[in-house]
Design a protein around this motif. Structure first.
Motif, PDB file in Angstrom:
ATOM      1  N   ARG A  16       0.832  -1.205   0.000  1.00 11.64           N
ATOM      2  CA  ARG A  16       0.000   0.000   0.000  1.00 11.64           C
ATOM      3  C   ARG A  16       0.869   1.259   0.000  1.00 11.64           C
ATOM      4  O   ARG A  16       0.631   2.198  -0.758  1.00 11.64           O
ATOM      5  N   LEU A  17       1.889   1.263   0.857  1.00  7.62           N
ATOM      6  CA  LEU A  17       2.788   2.410   0.922  1.00  7.62           C
ATOM      7  C   LEU A  17       3.543   2.596  -0.390  1.00  7.62           C
ATOM      8  O   LEU A  17       3.776   3.722  -0.828  1.00  7.62           O
ATOM      9  N   GLY A  18       3.929   1.479  -1.006  1.00  9.28           N
ATOM     10  CA  GLY A  18       4.643   1.555  -2.280  1.00  9.28           C
ATOM     11  C   GLY A  18       3.814   2.216  -3.359  1.00  9.28           C
ATOM     12  O   GLY A  18       4.286   3.103  -4.079  1.00  9.28           O
ATOM     13  N   ARG A  19       2.575   1.784  -3.478  1.00  9.69           N
ATOM     14  CA  ARG A  19       1.686   2.386  -4.479  1.00  9.69           C
ATOM     15  C   ARG A  19       1.413   3.860  -4.154  1.00  9.69           C
ATOM     16  O   ARG A  19       1.395   4.713  -5.042  1.00  9.69           O
ATOM     17  N   GLU A  20       1.209   4.138  -2.875  1.00  8.60           N
ATOM     18  CA  GLU A  20       0.888   5.501  -2.454  1.00  8.60           C
ATOM     19  C   GLU A  20       2.048   6.452  -2.719  1.00  8.60           C
ATOM     20  O   GLU A  20       1.867   7.547  -3.272  1.00  8.60           O
ATOM     21  N   LEU A  21       3.277   6.042  -2.333  1.00  7.95           N
ATOM     22  CA  LEU A  21       4.444   6.895  -2.553  1.00  7.95           C
ATOM     23  C   LEU A  21       4.736   7.083  -4.034  1.00  7.95           C
ATOM     24  O   LEU A  21       5.075   8.191  -4.467  1.00  7.95           O
ATOM     25  N   ASP A  22       4.608   6.014  -4.812  1.00 11.66           N
ATOM     26  CA  ASP A  22       4.830   6.137  -6.256  1.00 11.66           C
ATOM     27  C   ASP A  22       3.862   7.140  -6.881  1.00 11.66           C
ATOM     28  O   ASP A  22       4.238   7.943  -7.739  1.00 11.66           O
ATOM     29  N   ALA A  23       2.606   7.096  -6.442  1.00 10.53           N
ATOM     30  CA  ALA A  23       1.602   8.022  -6.976  1.00 10.53           C
ATOM     31  C   ALA A  23       1.934   9.460  -6.582  1.00 10.53           C
ATOM     32  O   ALA A  23       1.763  10.392  -7.381  1.00 10.53           O
ATOM     33  N   GLN A  24       2.431   9.650  -5.374  1.00 10.94           N
ATOM     34  CA  GLN A  24       2.740  10.998  -4.896  1.00 10.94           C
ATOM     35  C   GLN A  24       3.996  11.576  -5.532  1.00 10.94           C
ATOM     36  O   GLN A  24       4.089  12.779  -5.761  1.00 10.94           O
ATOM     37  N   LEU A  25       4.966  10.698  -5.811  1.00  9.74           N
ATOM     38  CA  LEU A  25       6.295  11.175  -6.181  1.00  9.74           C
ATOM     39  C   LEU A  25       6.591  11.160  -7.674  1.00  9.74           C
ATOM     40  O   LEU A  25       7.685  11.536  -8.081  1.00  9.74           O
ATOM     41  N   THR A  26       5.641  10.714  -8.472  1.00  4.29           N
ATOM     42  CA  THR A  26       5.862  10.715  -9.925  1.00  4.29           C
ATOM     43  C   THR A  26       5.508  12.086 -10.494  1.00  4.29           C
ATOM     44  O   THR A  26       4.652  12.220 -11.366  1.00  4.29           O
ATOM     45  N   THR A  27       6.164  13.089  -9.988  1.00  2.00           N
ATOM     46  CA  THR A  27       5.947  14.454 -10.458  1.00  2.00           C
ATOM     47  C   THR A  27       7.239  15.023 -10.999  1.00  2.00           C
ATOM     48  O   THR A  27       8.336  14.534 -10.714  1.00  2.00           O
ATOM     49  N   HIS A  28       7.130  16.071 -11.781  1.00  2.00           N
ATOM     50  CA  HIS A  28       8.306  16.710 -12.369  1.00  2.00           C
ATOM     51  C   HIS A  28       9.236  17.208 -11.271  1.00  2.00           C
ATOM     52  O   HIS A  28      10.459  17.061 -11.344  1.00  2.00           O
ATOM     53  N   GLU A  29       8.665  17.768 -10.203  1.00  2.38           N
ATOM     54  CA  GLU A  29       9.468  18.319  -9.116  1.00  2.38           C
ATOM     55  C   GLU A  29      10.280  17.219  -8.440  1.00  2.38           C
ATOM     56  O   GLU A  29      11.463  17.386  -8.138  1.00  2.38           O
ATOM     57  N   TYR A  30       9.646  16.066  -8.217  1.00  4.32           N
ATOM     58  CA  TYR A  30      10.361  14.975  -7.563  1.00  4.32           C
ATOM     59  C   TYR A  30      11.485  14.468  -8.449  1.00  4.32           C
ATOM     60  O   TYR A  30      12.619  14.309  -8.025  1.00  4.32           O
ATOM     61  N   ASN A  31      11.172  14.224  -9.713  1.00  2.00           N
ATOM     62  CA  ASN A  31      12.142  13.611 -10.606  1.00  2.00           C
ATOM     63  C   ASN A  31      13.406  14.453 -10.760  1.00  2.00           C
ATOM     64  O   ASN A  31      14.477  13.926 -10.996  1.00  2.00           O
ATOM     65  N   HIS A  32      13.291  15.758 -10.627  1.00  2.00           N
ATOM     66  CA  HIS A  32      14.437  16.620 -10.889  1.00  2.00           C
ATOM     67  C   HIS A  32      15.020  17.278  -9.648  1.00  2.00           C
ATOM     68  O   HIS A  32      16.104  17.835  -9.697  1.00  2.00           O
ATOM     69  N   THR A  33      14.308  17.261  -8.532  1.00  2.00           N
ATOM     70  CA  THR A  33      14.800  17.917  -7.329  1.00  2.00           C
ATOM     71  C   THR A  33      14.932  16.939  -6.170  1.00  2.00           C
ATOM     72  O   THR A  33      16.026  16.660  -5.687  1.00  2.00           O
ATOM     73  N   LEU A  34      13.808  16.378  -5.737  1.00  2.00           N
ATOM     74  CA  LEU A  34      13.829  15.496  -4.578  1.00  2.00           C
ATOM     75  C   LEU A  34      14.661  14.249  -4.826  1.00  2.00           C
ATOM     76  O   LEU A  34      15.365  13.776  -3.939  1.00  2.00           O
ATOM     77  N   SER A  35      14.614  13.731  -6.043  1.00  2.00           N
ATOM     78  CA  SER A  35      15.344  12.507  -6.342  1.00  2.00           C
ATOM     79  C   SER A  35      16.852  12.692  -6.190  1.00  2.00           C
ATOM     80  O   SER A  35      17.581  11.730  -5.976  1.00  2.00           O
ATOM     81  N   GLN A  36      17.319  13.931  -6.285  1.00  2.00           N
ATOM     82  CA  GLN A  36      18.744  14.203  -6.133  1.00  2.00           C
ATOM     83  C   GLN A  36      19.142  14.388  -4.667  1.00  2.00           C
ATOM     84  O   GLN A  36      20.319  14.348  -4.334  1.00  2.00           O
ATOM     85  N   SER A  37      18.159  14.630  -3.794  1.00  2.00           N
ATOM     86  CA  SER A  37      18.477  14.955  -2.407  1.00  2.00           C
ATOM     87  C   SER A  37      18.217  13.818  -1.425  1.00  2.00           C
ATOM     88  O   SER A  37      18.684  13.869  -0.290  1.00  2.00           O
ATOM     89  N   THR A  38      17.462  12.798  -1.825  1.00  2.00           N
ATOM     90  CA  THR A  38      17.179  11.703  -0.893  1.00  2.00           C
ATOM     91  C   THR A  38      18.403  10.810  -0.721  1.00  2.00           C
ATOM     92  O   THR A  38      19.197  10.632  -1.648  1.00  2.00           O
ATOM     93  N   ARG A  39      18.539  10.244   0.473  1.00  2.00           N
ATOM     94  CA  ARG A  39      19.613   9.278   0.716  1.00  2.00           C
ATOM     95  C   ARG A  39      19.228   7.946   0.092  1.00  2.00           C
ATOM     96  O   ARG A  39      18.081   7.506   0.190  1.00  2.00           O
ATOM     97  N   LYS A  40      20.194   7.304  -0.552  1.00  2.00           N
ATOM     98  CA  LYS A  40      19.929   6.063  -1.275  1.00  2.00           C
ATOM     99  C   LYS A  40      20.963   5.010  -0.918  1.00  2.00           C
ATOM    100  O   LYS A  40      22.106   5.326  -0.578  1.00  2.00           O
ATOM    101  N   ALA A  41      20.549   3.753  -1.033  1.00  2.00           N
ATOM    102  CA  ALA A  41      21.454   2.634  -0.776  1.00  2.00           C
ATOM    103  C   ALA A  41      21.157   1.495  -1.735  1.00  2.00           C
ATOM    104  O   ALA A  41      19.994   1.180  -1.999  1.00  2.00           O
ATOM    105  N   LEU A  42      22.216   0.898  -2.253  1.00  2.00           N
ATOM    106  CA  LEU A  42      22.106  -0.259  -3.139  1.00  2.00           C
ATOM    107  C   LEU A  42      22.653  -1.475  -2.416  1.00  2.00           C
ATOM    108  O   LEU A  42      23.765  -1.447  -1.881  1.00  2.00           O
ATOM    109  N   GLY A  43      21.858  -2.542  -2.371  1.00  2.00           N
ATOM    110  CA  GLY A  43      22.312  -3.811  -1.818  1.00  2.00           C
ATOM    111  C   GLY A  43      22.538  -4.811  -2.934  1.00  2.00           C
ATOM    112  O   GLY A  43      21.687  -4.967  -3.814  1.00  2.00           O
ATOM    113  N   ILE A  44      23.693  -5.465  -2.925  1.00  2.00           N
ATOM    114  CA  ILE A  44      24.027  -6.441  -3.971  1.00  2.00           C
ATOM    115  C   ILE A  44      24.376  -7.767  -3.316  1.00  2.00           C
ATOM    116  O   ILE A  44      25.340  -7.865  -2.549  1.00  2.00           O
ATOM    117  N   ASP A  45      23.596  -8.795  -3.629  1.00  2.00           N
ATOM    118  CA  ASP A  45      23.864 -10.146  -3.146  1.00  2.00           C
ATOM    119  C   ASP A  45      24.398 -10.961  -4.314  1.00  2.00           C
ATOM    120  O   ASP A  45      23.680 -11.202  -5.288  1.00  2.00           O
TER     121      ASP A  45
END
Length: 228
Positions: A24-53
Motif C-alpha cells: 500500500r505504501l509503495g503504491r501511495e508513494l509512487d503516486a505521490q512522487l511521480t511528479t516533475h518536481e520529484y524527478n528533478h529535485t527530490l530525487s537528487q536529495s534523498t539518501r539512497k542505498a544499493l544492496g548487492i547479493d
C-alpha cells in the motif's frame, strides 16, 4: 499452486498484514512522487542505498536499490539475474551507482563480503582503493563505521547475518518499508521472499531452501544497512 505460481510455504518472519502495508505504501508513494518536481529535485536529495547479493551456483545475483523519503524507505529498483556473467554484473552495478549518484559520500552500496573479486573490480572501476581490507582495518582501529571510509561497503553475512535480519524485521514491523508490486517483476519477487521467509527451527537465523535462496531478501537486508 496459485494463479500459476508455486509457493514454498507460508513464512513466519513477516506478517501478511505488514507485507500488504508495504504494498500500500509503495503504491501511495509512487503516486505521490511521480511528479516533475520529484524527478528533478527530490530525487537528487534523498539518501539512497544499493544492496548487492552475489549469486553462487544455484542462487541468483540480486540488486535492491532504496531511498529514504517522507519518513519511509522506498524500494526504487529490485532485480535479479540467473547465473549472469560476472563482468556484466560489475558493469550493471557501476551503471546504477553512476545513474543514482551512489558514490557521493552520502549514498552507499553494500555488497556481500564473500565476493572479494567482485568488490575489488567494482571499486577499481569507481576509483576507490581496492585494498579495502586495509581500509576496514583502519576503520576498526578508529572504532568507526566503515561507511565513513568508503562508498562500496563489504558486509559479512557470517558476522552480521542476524543483526541484518533483525533490522529488516523491525523496518517491516514499523510499517515504513514501501514496495510497489506494480513497479516490476523484481518488486513482486522481493515481496514473495518476504512472504515465505522463515526462521530455522533451532535458531532465529533465516532458513533457505534449495528452491528459495532468498537472494532478493538478502539484497534488501544489505540495502537497509544505511538506515540504522
Amino acid at each position: 499452486e496459485y494463479e500459476g505460481l508455486y509457493s514454498y510455504g507460508v513464512g513466519n518472519l513477516f506478517s501478511e498484514s505488514n507485507i500488504l502495508e508495504c504494498e500500500r505504501l509503495g503504491r501511495e508513494l509512487d503516486a505521490q512522487l511521480t511528479t516533475h518536481e520529484y524527478n528533478h529535485t527530490l530525487s537528487q536529495s534523498t539518501r539512497k542505498a544499493l544492496g548487492i547479493d552475489i549469486g553462487w551456483g544455484s542462487s541468483r545475483t540480486a540488486f535492491v536499490l532504496s531511498e529514504f523519503v517522507d519518513g519511509k524507505i522506498r524500494v526504487l529498483l529490485a532485480s535479479q539475474f540467473d547465473r549472469p556473467d560476472s563482468e556484466a554484473m560489475v558493469q550493471y552495478a557501476y551503471n546504477l551507482i553512476r545513474t543514482y549518484g551512489l558514490d557521493n559520500g552520502s549514498n552507499k552500496t553494500f555488497i556481500d563480503g564473500s565476493a572479494p573479486s567482485f568488490i575489488s573490480r567494482l571499486k577499481k572501476k569507481l576509483g576507490e582503493d581496492i585494498n579495502y581490507l586495509k581500509v576496514l582495518a583502519k576503520a576498526r582501529q578508529a572504532e568507526q563505521d566503515p561507511i565513513f571510509y568508503m562508498n562500496v561497503v563489504p558486509v559479512m553475512f557470517s558476522r552480521d547475518n542476524q543483526a541484518m535480519l533483525d533490522h529488516t524485521k523491525e523496518v517491516v514491523d514499523r510499517r515504513i518499508l514501501a514496495i510497489n508490486p506494480d513497479r516490476s517483476q523484481g518488486h513482486q519477487n522481493l515481496l514473495s521472499d518476504l512472504r515465505v521467509a522463515k526462521n530455522k527451527p533451532d535458531s532465529f537465523k533465516l532458513f533457505k531452501s534449495p528452491e528459495s535462496k532468498m537472494d532478493m531478501l538478502d539484497s534488501l537486508r544489505l540495502s537497509l544497512e544505511l538506515y540504522r
